[in-house]
Design an enzyme around this catalytic site. Structure first.
Site, PDB file in Angstrom:
ATOM      1  N   LYS A  97     -20.289 -17.595  -0.813  1.00 27.56           N
ATOM      2  CA  LYS A  97     -21.877 -17.428  -0.614  1.00 27.56           C
ATOM      3  C   LYS A  97     -22.355 -16.560  -1.469  1.00 27.56           C
ATOM      4  O   LYS A  97     -21.736 -15.577  -1.970  1.00 27.56           O
ATOM      5  CB  LYS A  97     -21.839 -16.565   0.874  1.00 27.56           C
ATOM      6  N   GLY A 115     -11.323  -8.778  -1.903  1.00 26.41           N
ATOM      7  CA  GLY A 115     -11.071  -9.863  -0.862  1.00 26.41           C
ATOM      8  C   GLY A 115     -10.175 -10.985  -1.268  1.00 26.41           C
ATOM      9  O   GLY A 115      -9.061 -10.941  -1.754  1.00 26.41           O
ATOM     10  N   ARG A 171       0.971  -1.083  -0.020  1.00 26.97           N
ATOM     11  CA  ARG A 171       0.166  -0.132  -0.006  1.00 26.97           C
ATOM     12  C   ARG A 171       0.971   1.269  -0.061  1.00 26.97           C
ATOM     13  O   ARG A 171       0.309   2.145  -0.481  1.00 26.97           O
ATOM     14  CB  ARG A 171      -1.002   0.004   1.145  1.00 26.97           C
ATOM     15  N   GLY A 208     -13.391  -4.102   0.270  1.00 23.61           N
ATOM     16  CA  GLY A 208     -14.889  -3.358   0.343  1.00 23.61           C
ATOM     17  C   GLY A 208     -15.388  -2.530  -0.626  1.00 23.61           C
ATOM     18  O   GLY A 208     -16.490  -2.562  -1.057  1.00 23.61           O
TER      19      GLY A 208
HETATM   20  P1  AMP Z   1     -15.527 -14.968  -0.611  1.00 23.55           P
HETATM   21  O1  AMP Z   1     -15.020 -14.185   0.549  1.00 23.55           O
HETATM   22  O2  AMP Z   1     -16.986 -15.038  -0.584  1.00 23.55           O
HETATM   23  O3  AMP Z   1     -14.948 -14.525  -2.068  1.00 23.55           O
HETATM   24  O4  AMP Z   1     -15.112 -16.438  -0.551  1.00 23.55           O
HETATM   25  C1  AMP Z   1     -13.892 -16.967  -0.363  1.00 23.55           C
HETATM   26  C2  AMP Z   1     -13.873 -18.303   0.168  1.00 23.55           C
HETATM   27  O5  AMP Z   1     -14.601 -19.269  -0.388  1.00 23.55           O
HETATM   28  C3  AMP Z   1     -12.398 -18.923   0.330  1.00 23.55           C
HETATM   29  O6  AMP Z   1     -12.194 -18.816   1.711  1.00 23.55           O
HETATM   30  C4  AMP Z   1     -12.598 -20.134  -0.040  1.00 23.55           C
HETATM   31  O7  AMP Z   1     -11.969 -21.275   0.718  1.00 23.55           O
HETATM   32  C5  AMP Z   1     -14.099 -20.395  -0.028  1.00 23.55           C
HETATM   33  N1  AMP Z   1     -14.675 -21.508  -1.023  1.00 23.55           N
HETATM   34  C6  AMP Z   1     -14.408 -21.491  -2.212  1.00 23.55           C
HETATM   35  N2  AMP Z   1     -15.048 -22.625  -2.804  1.00 23.55           N
HETATM   36  C7  AMP Z   1     -15.544 -23.290  -1.853  1.00 23.55           C
HETATM   37  C8  AMP Z   1     -16.192 -24.648  -1.894  1.00 23.55           C
HETATM   38  N3  AMP Z   1     -16.242 -25.263  -2.835  1.00 23.55           N
HETATM   39  N4  AMP Z   1     -16.440 -25.101  -0.347  1.00 23.55           N
HETATM   40  C9  AMP Z   1     -16.082 -24.296   0.815  1.00 23.55           C
HETATM   41  N5  AMP Z   1     -15.468 -22.955   0.556  1.00 23.55           N
HETATM   42  C10 AMP Z   1     -15.094 -22.486  -0.536  1.00 23.55           C
END
Ligand code: AMP
Length: 395
Positions: free
Chosen positions: A197, A353, A35, A376
């Site tokens: 999610k 992220g 940064r 964010g």
């Molecule tokens: P996000 O912050 O929503 O971008 O989610 C990132 C996280 O999703 C990472 O920590 C990954 O380990 C998790 N992730 C990706 N694919 C899967 C999966 N098939 N099952 C569980 N966690 C997952």
């Protein structure tokens, strides 16, 4: 869009909001100076014009004044990165800060104490912003990481500089990169959304359907779509209450002529562990007791073909549990495909992220067009929100 190039900083004091919220180890050494390095072009431009810089930032989330969050800890690193001795003042407003700012000579850089030592910063207090404004002649916002916050130093302070305010080069690049995907990108435009999610990405998906030609839905998020369509997903993560929404997204996509690509196969594991037993299975026929943890080989090939067709690519979210080496392959291969498309002339933006962490971990940073510095802020931009820190400069 007013940028640094619209100003000559000769004999001017630039009050620059930077994002020096850097990680420190237990001895207060900076462990990742990205940064600080990112803010360097803005600072150098001001100094080369013959001006001086007053840098303001937050560090961590202190409750009042807490020594471990003092920006004094990073002065040596900032000096090293800039190649000049940076001055420091242990207040961010008030008599001491004003005296230090007044003493500043052309070519010099002053770092103020952590803005968040004062509760007025996050409260967006106007008087406090006015006290900050007294320190400089031109306000420059170069902190994308906090541009989604209406804090005193990121947004409110701009009111005190009706004409003399602009984006720093880092923030300008962030805005241009997002515009390239959301507004001006060469077609076909592809968004790849992965991660855990649906619920955390839903507003992005809905906003982005109007901008893209292709949408890849990968990672853990894909299983909600697969189950909603009647697939058997075993123990894979799923948000049952979002299944109707998933079907609605697919319907909207069809109406908007967006081609949606959902993985056709997965690496299924019998435990959420790097040493679990694994097997390749069709995404809609995962045996009970097994969970999908990475994109399977057919999906990787499918995604590669889509990526190679597209001229503008946005990537947010990993395709699997990339933190575990055994389940990182799908994410790595996607990174390779995006790197290849970029070499062939596509514009690629990675942001928000965990995808940034993945890109850094696997060394793709220099192989994509742009890696966003704001988590964010990036996600909110993709949701279509006009960030207050950006609006305040444009007003
Ligand atoms: P996000 O912050 O929503 O971008 O989610 C990132 C996280 O999703 C990472 O920590 C990954 O380990 C998790 N992730 C990706 N694919 C899967 C999966 N098939 N099952 C569980 N966690 C997952």
């Amino acid at each position: 869009m007013k940028t640094l190039n619209d100003f000559n900083f000769k004999d001017k004091k630039a009050l620059i909001r930077v994002d020096f919220n850097v990680p420190l180890d237990e001895n207060f050494n900076v462990t990742d100076a990205t940064r600080i390095v990112s803010a360097k072009p803005t600072i150098i431009k001001v100094l080369e014009d013959g001006g001086s810089c007053i840098l303001m930032s937050h560090l961590g989330r202190p409750k009042g004044v807490q020594d471990e969050f003092s920006l004094k800890h990073i002065v040596a690193k900032v000096s090293e990165v800039l190649g000049i001795e940076v001055k420091f003042v242990s207040e961010c407003v008030g008599a001491k800060a004003e005296a230090a700012a007044a003493d500043l000579q052309p070519g010099e850089v002053l770092l103020l104490e952590n803005l968040r030592f004062r509760a007025e910063e996050t409260a967006g207090d106007k008087d406090f912003a006015g006290q900050l404004a007294k320190l400089g002649d031109i306000y420059v916002n170069d902190a994308f990481g906090t541009a989604h916050r209406a804090h005193a130093s990121t947004t409110i302070v701009a009111q005190f500089f009706p004409e003399d305010k602009c984006f720093g080069s880092l923030l300008a690049q962030e805005i241009e990169s997002i515009d390239k995907v959301m507004k001006t990108g060469e077609k076909p435009v592809l968004a790849i959304l992965g991660g855990a999610k649906v619920s955390s990405k839903i507003t992005i998906i809905e906003n982005i359907l109007d901008k893209v030609d292709h949408l890849i839905i990968g990672g853990g998020m894909a299983f909600t779509f697969v189950k909603a369509q009647g697939g058997k997903i075993g123990n894979s993560i799923c948000e049952d209450d979002k299944m109707d929404l998933a079907l609605d997204i697919l319907k909207q996509a069809k109406e908007k002529n967006v081609q949606v690509h959902i993985p056709v196969d997965t690496i299924a594991a019998d435990a959420f562990s790097n040493d679990a037993n694994t097997q390749e299975v069709d995404i809609d026929a995962i045996p009970d007791g097994w969970e999908g943890v990475d994109a399977g080989p057919k999906s990787r090939k499918q995604f590669h073909d889509v990526v190679m067709q597209c001229k503008t690519i946005l990537w947010n979210g990993p395709l699997g549990v990339f933190e575990m080496e055994s389940f990182a392959q799908g994410t790595i291969e996607l990174g390779n495909s995006i790197a290849e498309a970029t070499r062939n002339g596509a514009f690629s933006l990675v942001g928000g992220g965990d995808s940034v962490a993945a890109v850094k971990q696997f060394g793709f940073e220099d192989k994509v067009s742009y890696v966003s510095t704001g988590g964010g802020a990036m996600l909110e931009s993709l949701e279509g929100i006009v960030l207050p820190g950006i609006a305040a400069i444009q007003e």
